[in-house]
Design a protein around this motif. Structure first.
Motif, PDB file in Angstrom:
ATOM      1  N   ARG A  40       7.587  60.614  72.171  1.00 43.62           N
ATOM      2  CA  ARG A  40       7.117  59.431  72.995  1.00 43.62           C
ATOM      3  C   ARG A  40       6.542  59.975  74.390  1.00 43.62           C
ATOM      4  NH1 ARG A  40      11.912  55.464  71.431  1.00 43.62           N
ATOM      5  NH2 ARG A  40      11.059  54.812  69.354  1.00 43.62           N
ATOM      6  N   GLN A  41       6.933  60.949  74.713  1.00 45.80           N
ATOM      7  CA  GLN A  41       6.401  61.599  76.080  1.00 45.80           C
ATOM      8  C   GLN A  41       5.060  62.034  75.951  1.00 45.80           C
ATOM      9  OE1 GLN A  41       8.926  64.572  77.857  1.00 45.80           O
ATOM     10  NE2 GLN A  41       7.367  65.586  78.988  1.00 45.80           N
ATOM     11  N   ASP A  42       4.773  62.694  74.815  1.00 50.37           N
ATOM     12  CA  ASP A  42       3.459  63.148  74.741  1.00 50.37           C
ATOM     13  C   ASP A  42       2.393  62.391  73.785  1.00 50.37           C
ATOM     14  OD1 ASP A  42       4.276  65.317  76.007  1.00 50.37           O
ATOM     15  OD2 ASP A  42       4.579  66.402  74.708  1.00 50.37           O
ATOM     16  N   LEU A  43       2.818  61.370  73.600  1.00 47.07           N
ATOM     17  CA  LEU A  43       2.062  60.120  72.680  1.00 47.07           C
ATOM     18  C   LEU A  43       0.839  59.956  72.945  1.00 47.07           C
ATOM     19  CD1 LEU A  43       2.021  58.537  70.136  1.00 47.07           C
ATOM     20  CD2 LEU A  43       2.968  56.625  71.395  1.00 47.07           C
TER      21      LEU A  43
ATOM     22  N   THR B  57      -5.666  51.241  72.593  1.00 48.89           N
ATOM     23  CA  THR B  57      -6.523  52.025  72.993  1.00 48.89           C
ATOM     24  C   THR B  57      -7.839  51.928  72.427  1.00 48.89           C
ATOM     25  OG1 THR B  57      -4.984  54.088  73.372  1.00 48.89           O
ATOM     26  CG2 THR B  57      -7.168  54.527  73.162  1.00 48.89           C
ATOM     27  N   GLU B  58      -7.660  51.653  71.023  1.00 49.59           N
ATOM     28  CA  GLU B  58      -9.065  51.085  70.419  1.00 49.59           C
ATOM     29  C   GLU B  58      -9.700  49.857  70.890  1.00 49.59           C
ATOM     30  OE1 GLU B  58      -7.897  51.413  66.362  1.00 49.59           O
ATOM     31  OE2 GLU B  58      -8.010  53.380  66.194  1.00 49.59           O
TER      32      GLU B  58
ATOM     33  N   ASP C 166       3.766  69.245  65.311  1.00 48.92           N
ATOM     34  CA  ASP C 166       5.173  68.910  65.429  1.00 48.92           C
ATOM     35  C   ASP C 166       5.217  67.387  65.684  1.00 48.92           C
ATOM     36  OD1 ASP C 166       5.897  71.476  65.139  1.00 48.92           O
ATOM     37  OD2 ASP C 166       6.416  71.843  67.385  1.00 48.92           O
ATOM     38  N   ILE C 167       4.387  66.921  66.604  1.00 46.86           N
ATOM     39  CA  ILE C 167       4.433  65.097  66.632  1.00 46.86           C
ATOM     40  C   ILE C 167       3.955  64.617  65.641  1.00 46.86           C
ATOM     41  CG2 ILE C 167       3.484  63.435  68.189  1.00 46.86           C
ATOM     42  CD1 ILE C 167       3.730  65.405  70.535  1.00 46.86           C
ATOM     43  N   ARG C 168       3.072  65.013  64.930  1.00 43.33           N
ATOM     44  CA  ARG C 168       2.435  64.240  63.571  1.00 43.33           C
ATOM     45  C   ARG C 168       3.603  64.055  62.486  1.00 43.33           C
ATOM     46  NH1 ARG C 168      -1.350  67.701  61.667  1.00 43.33           N
ATOM     47  NH2 ARG C 168      -0.026  68.461  60.330  1.00 43.33           N
ATOM     48  N   GLU C 169       4.272  65.333  62.372  1.00 44.80           N
ATOM     49  CA  GLU C 169       5.506  65.370  61.579  1.00 44.80           C
ATOM     50  C   GLU C 169       6.504  64.370  61.962  1.00 44.80           C
ATOM     51  OE1 GLU C 169       8.950  68.643  59.994  1.00 44.80           O
ATOM     52  OE2 GLU C 169       7.098  69.400  60.707  1.00 44.80           O
ATOM     53  N   HIS C 170       6.767  64.280  63.223  1.00 46.00           N
ATOM     54  CA  HIS C 170       7.957  63.609  63.837  1.00 46.00           C
ATOM     55  C   HIS C 170       7.484  62.038  63.474  1.00 46.00           C
ATOM     56  CE1 HIS C 170      11.196  61.782  65.986  1.00 46.00           C
ATOM     57  NE2 HIS C 170      10.168  60.974  66.566  1.00 46.00           N
ATOM     58  N   LEU C 171       6.291  61.875  63.761  1.00 48.19           N
ATOM     59  CA  LEU C 171       5.574  60.349  63.696  1.00 48.19           C
ATOM     60  C   LEU C 171       5.891  59.930  61.897  1.00 48.19           C
ATOM     61  CD1 LEU C 171       2.509  59.995  65.800  1.00 48.19           C
ATOM     62  CD2 LEU C 171       4.858  59.185  66.397  1.00 48.19           C
ATOM     63  N   GLU C 172       5.693  61.006  61.104  1.00 51.86           N
ATOM     64  CA  GLU C 172       5.503  60.675  59.665  1.00 51.86           C
ATOM     65  C   GLU C 172       7.134  60.578  59.137  1.00 51.86           C
ATOM     66  OE1 GLU C 172       4.008  64.322  58.042  1.00 51.86           O
ATOM     67  OE2 GLU C 172       1.931  63.664  58.332  1.00 51.86           O
ATOM     68  N   ASN C 173       7.797  60.773  60.140  1.00 50.33           N
ATOM     69  CA  ASN C 173       9.306  60.762  59.500  1.00 50.33           C
ATOM     70  C   ASN C 173      10.113  59.696  60.372  1.00 50.33           C
ATOM     71  OD1 ASN C 173       9.318  62.729  57.167  1.00 50.33           O
ATOM     72  ND2 ASN C 173       9.040  64.052  59.036  1.00 50.33           N
ATOM     73  N   CYS C 174       9.681  59.144  61.473  1.00 52.40           N
ATOM     74  CA  CYS C 174      10.228  58.248  62.244  1.00 52.40           C
ATOM     75  C   CYS C 174       9.629  57.100  62.531  1.00 52.40           C
ATOM     76  CB  CYS C 174      10.485  58.878  63.720  1.00 52.40           C
ATOM     77  SG  CYS C 174      11.379  57.866  64.996  1.00 52.40           S
TER      78      CYS C 174
ATOM     79  N   GLU D  86       5.543  52.617  67.336  1.00 47.07           N
ATOM     80  CA  GLU D  86       4.793  52.857  68.788  1.00 47.07           C
ATOM     81  C   GLU D  86       3.665  53.475  68.955  1.00 47.07           C
ATOM     82  OE1 GLU D  86       6.331  54.716  73.116  1.00 47.07           O
ATOM     83  OE2 GLU D  86       7.741  54.094  71.438  1.00 47.07           O
ATOM     84  N   ALA D  87       3.595  54.597  68.061  1.00 45.09           N
ATOM     85  CA  ALA D  87       2.093  55.161  68.087  1.00 45.09           C
ATOM     86  C   ALA D  87       0.931  53.960  67.497  1.00 45.09           C
ATOM     87  CB  ALA D  87       2.128  56.479  67.086  1.00 45.09           C
ATOM     88  N   LEU D  88       1.106  53.248  66.747  1.00 45.17           N
ATOM     89  CA  LEU D  88       0.464  52.493  65.987  1.00 45.17           C
ATOM     90  C   LEU D  88      -0.019  51.627  67.054  1.00 45.17           C
ATOM     91  CD1 LEU D  88      -1.366  51.211  63.758  1.00 45.17           C
ATOM     92  CD2 LEU D  88       0.643  50.013  63.027  1.00 45.17           C
ATOM     93  N   VAL D  89       1.090  50.970  67.891  1.00 46.17           N
ATOM     94  CA  VAL D  89       0.576  49.995  69.078  1.00 46.17           C
ATOM     95  C   VAL D  89      -0.166  50.629  69.952  1.00 46.17           C
ATOM     96  CG1 VAL D  89       1.593  48.708  70.994  1.00 46.17           C
ATOM     97  CG2 VAL D  89       2.771  48.651  68.661  1.00 46.17           C
TER      98      VAL D  89
END
Length: 81
Positions: free
Chosen positions: A10-13, A50-51, A28-36, A42-45
């Motif tokens: 979340r800090q580095d999103l 942004t888009e 590392d973040i991509r892996e976390h997002l795939e599993n959380c 939150e990343a989708l929002v």
């Protein structure tokens, strides 16, 4: 690769979404997002927001609105002098 955890993700999103980090951290973040699911949501929002903002910045005002705004600016400037 190692799961970086929710706090780091979340800090580095924003940097992750803009591809502004090294490949290791990005992975590392991509892996976390795939599993959380929570962080993935939150990343989708964030990505959607942004888009939408990026698309809105590319749009131009209708000519009539542009004309009205410029006319009001001219009137305001004339009244100030």
């Amino acid at each position: 690769m190692t799961d970086c955890g929710c706090e780091k993700a979340r800090q580095d999103l924003e940097e992750y979404l803009r591809n502004e980090m090294c490949k290791t951290e990005h992975s590392d973040i991509r892996e976390h997002l795939e599993n959380c699911p929570s962080c993935r949501d939150e990343a989708l929002v964030a990505r959607t927001l942004t888009e939408v903002v990026a698309r809105a910045c590319k749009e131009t005002a209708p000519e009539e609105l542009r004309r009205q705004v410029l006319e009001r600016l001219r009137l305001a400037q004339a009244a100030a002098h």
